[in-house]
Design a protein around this motif. Structure first.
Motif, short mmCIF file in Angstrom:
data_model
loop_
_atom_site.label_atom_id
_atom_site.label_comp_id
_atom_site.label_asym_id
_atom_site.label_seq_id
_atom_site.Cartn_x
_atom_site.Cartn_y
_atom_site.Cartn_z
N GLY A 250 5.80 -5.05 8.33
CA GLY A 250 4.62 -5.58 9.01
C GLY A 250 4.56 -5.31 10.49
O GLY A 250 3.72 -5.89 11.19
N GLY A 251 5.40 -4.41 11.01
CA GLY A 251 5.39 -4.08 12.43
C GLY A 251 4.98 -2.64 12.67
O GLY A 251 4.24 -2.04 11.89
N THR A 252 5.47 -2.09 13.77
CA THR A 252 5.22 -0.70 14.12
C THR A 252 6.57 0.00 14.24
O THR A 252 7.63 -0.61 14.11
N VAL A 253 6.52 1.31 14.51
CA VAL A 253 7.77 2.06 14.66
C VAL A 253 8.66 1.45 15.73
O VAL A 253 9.88 1.36 15.58
N ASN A 254 8.06 0.99 16.82
CA ASN A 254 8.87 0.44 17.91
C ASN A 254 9.48 -0.92 17.59
O ASN A 254 10.29 -1.44 18.36
N ASP A 255 9.13 -1.51 16.43
CA ASP A 255 9.80 -2.72 15.95
C ASP A 255 10.97 -2.40 15.04
O ASP A 255 11.66 -3.31 14.56
N SER A 256 11.22 -1.12 14.80
CA SER A 256 12.24 -0.71 13.83
C SER A 256 13.63 -1.10 14.30
O SER A 256 13.90 -1.22 15.49
#
Length: 424
Positions: A250-256
């Motif tokens: 449920g996030g974006t790549v930068n939340d990985s």
């Protein structure tokens, strides 16, 4: 750290980790580089490629950047997957070069290999004789092509092999151990993790073996990024580096997040990937070892329900509750002994720590703070779990027996809603 989909190169005494740093809409912002001598403490060095590096990077997807060094030209060469920033119809690789490993890279443009093959997820590899190769997914990810690069590493010389036509694999990581080449890949399921598989050969041209499973059914919630050989006085160990993509929760790549684990080799041509909550890397010795852990369920005496992270969430700040025991990794906890009479309770599913926060109980990044330290004590055949900060006990709010009732801390009173069984 924003080094997603990355790769590592060693130059001198430093390891340099390159990876993706994206905008909020997942479009390209930078390729970042960090450096370390021990693979634990990292120093940000530079945004080595950016949207302003070339007109076609203004709106783009740039994925899985990998840097290799050409000893003949003295240049560092970056290869990456390039798309138009709107969809995945370009299916290109792109190249950039630099005189220094962490300097600005000059963008040289994108291409389809040999003018005819799609290229999406990719990896570079330099063989012991100095010949460099590109491996990339083609034919809408149904093929995995191995190409030889030109002598200066900036172009594609020829197609070496397409060993698994129709295999539908992506996220390749190619490395050599002894006289055996290993190709580690994931299935093609978008951002969602899946079963990793590997194959081996004694020549890059083949024959290659068929795919064999490694790790669990989701690679412990990750996708292959790179395999790093850690070479030292005691030999060479191999470190699996994977991405737990933010888009999958449920996030974006930068939340990985990053999943790093030791690879082991039962034989010259077989590979094993096991889960460890922590690893120890000794770059001088060249060793990578995992910390074994026993995970427990926490079962409330009054309700027979388990301490549970709702919806298997991986997010910080999520309140922990009780729920019918189901064996999920979101109901399993490692009591890590801190050696001071206290323990951290680390969740198997999220790798986050149980934290007391003004009476509420949430999962948070593990920091070693006193709010994340707990003291279990026997209470008959059960245990009470006391928070170090407040001295209060882990409690099911209102002694509720309902699913999703909140876990809190409350003055210790011997209630059955403060008594727990540590199950297996």
């Amino acid at each position: 750290m924003h080094a997603h989909g990355g790769g590592v190169i060693k130059v001198g005494s430093f390891y340099y980790w390159f990876g993706e740093d994206r905008n909020g809409d997942n479009t390209f912002r930078y390729v970042d580089v960090y450096r370390s001598t021990d693979l634990k403490s990292w120093e940000f060095r530079a945004h080595v490629l950016s949207q302003s590096s070339a007109a076609e990077l203004g709106t783009a997807y740039i994925e899985r950047p990998k840097v290799i060094y050409n000893a003949s030209t003295g240049k560092f060469v970056m290869w990456m997957h390039k798309e138009n920033g709107v969809d995945y119809s370009q299916a290109r690789v792109a190249v950039a070069v630099s005189d220094t490993v962490d300097g600005s890279y000059t963008y040289q443009g994108g291409l389809q290999p040999l003018g005819q093959y799609q290229s999406r997820d990719m990896i570079t590899f330099v063989d012991i004789d100095g010949t460099a190769y590109l491996v990339s997914s083609a034919n809408n990810n149904y093929d995995l092509n191995i190409y030889r690069l030109t002598a200066d590493y900036t172009g594609i010389d020829s197609l070496v092999a397409n060993p698994w036509p129709g295999g539908h694999r992506e996220a390749p990581a190619l490395f050599e151990r002894g006289s055996v080449y290993f190709m580690l890949t994931s299935g093609a399921t978008g951002w969602n993790p899946n079963q990793q598989q590997y194959a081996t050969a004694t020549s890059l041209a083949g024959p290659w073996t068929s795919w064999a499973n490694v790790g669990d059914s989701t690679a412990y919630g990750s996708q292959t990024a790179y395999v790093l050989a850690v070479q030292g006085s005691s030999g060479t160990s191999y470190l699996y580096t994977g991405d737990r993509w933010g888009n999958s929760f449920g996030g974006t790549v930068n939340d990985s997040r990053y999943v790093w684990l030791p690879l082991t080799f039962p034989s010259a041509t077989s590979m094993s990937l096991s889960w460890y909550p922590e690893i120890t890397v000794d770059t001088r010795a060249g060793t990578v070892t995992g910390t074994s852990a026993t995970y427990h369920t926490l079962i409330a005496r009054h309700s027979s329900k388990c301490a549970d992270v709702p919806d298997r969430s991986l997010w910080q700040g999520v309140a922990v509750s009780q729920y019918t025991c189901n064996g999920g990794t979101n109901q399993k906890w490692w009591f890590k002994d801190l050696g001071n009479g206290y323990y951290t309770l680390l969740g198997r599913g999220s790798a986050l720590c149980l934290q007391e926060d003004a009476g509420s109980v949430t999962q948070e990044d593990c920091t070693g703070a006193t709010a994340q330290q707990w003291s279990p004590a026997a209470s008959g055949s059960y245990v009470t779990i006391r928070a170090r900060t407040s001295g209060e006990c882990l409690d099911v709010s209102g002694a509720s027996t309902a699913d999703s009732a909140a876990l809190i801390t409350y003055a210790c009173n011997g209630g059955t809603n403060q008594q727990w069984t540590r199950g297996t």
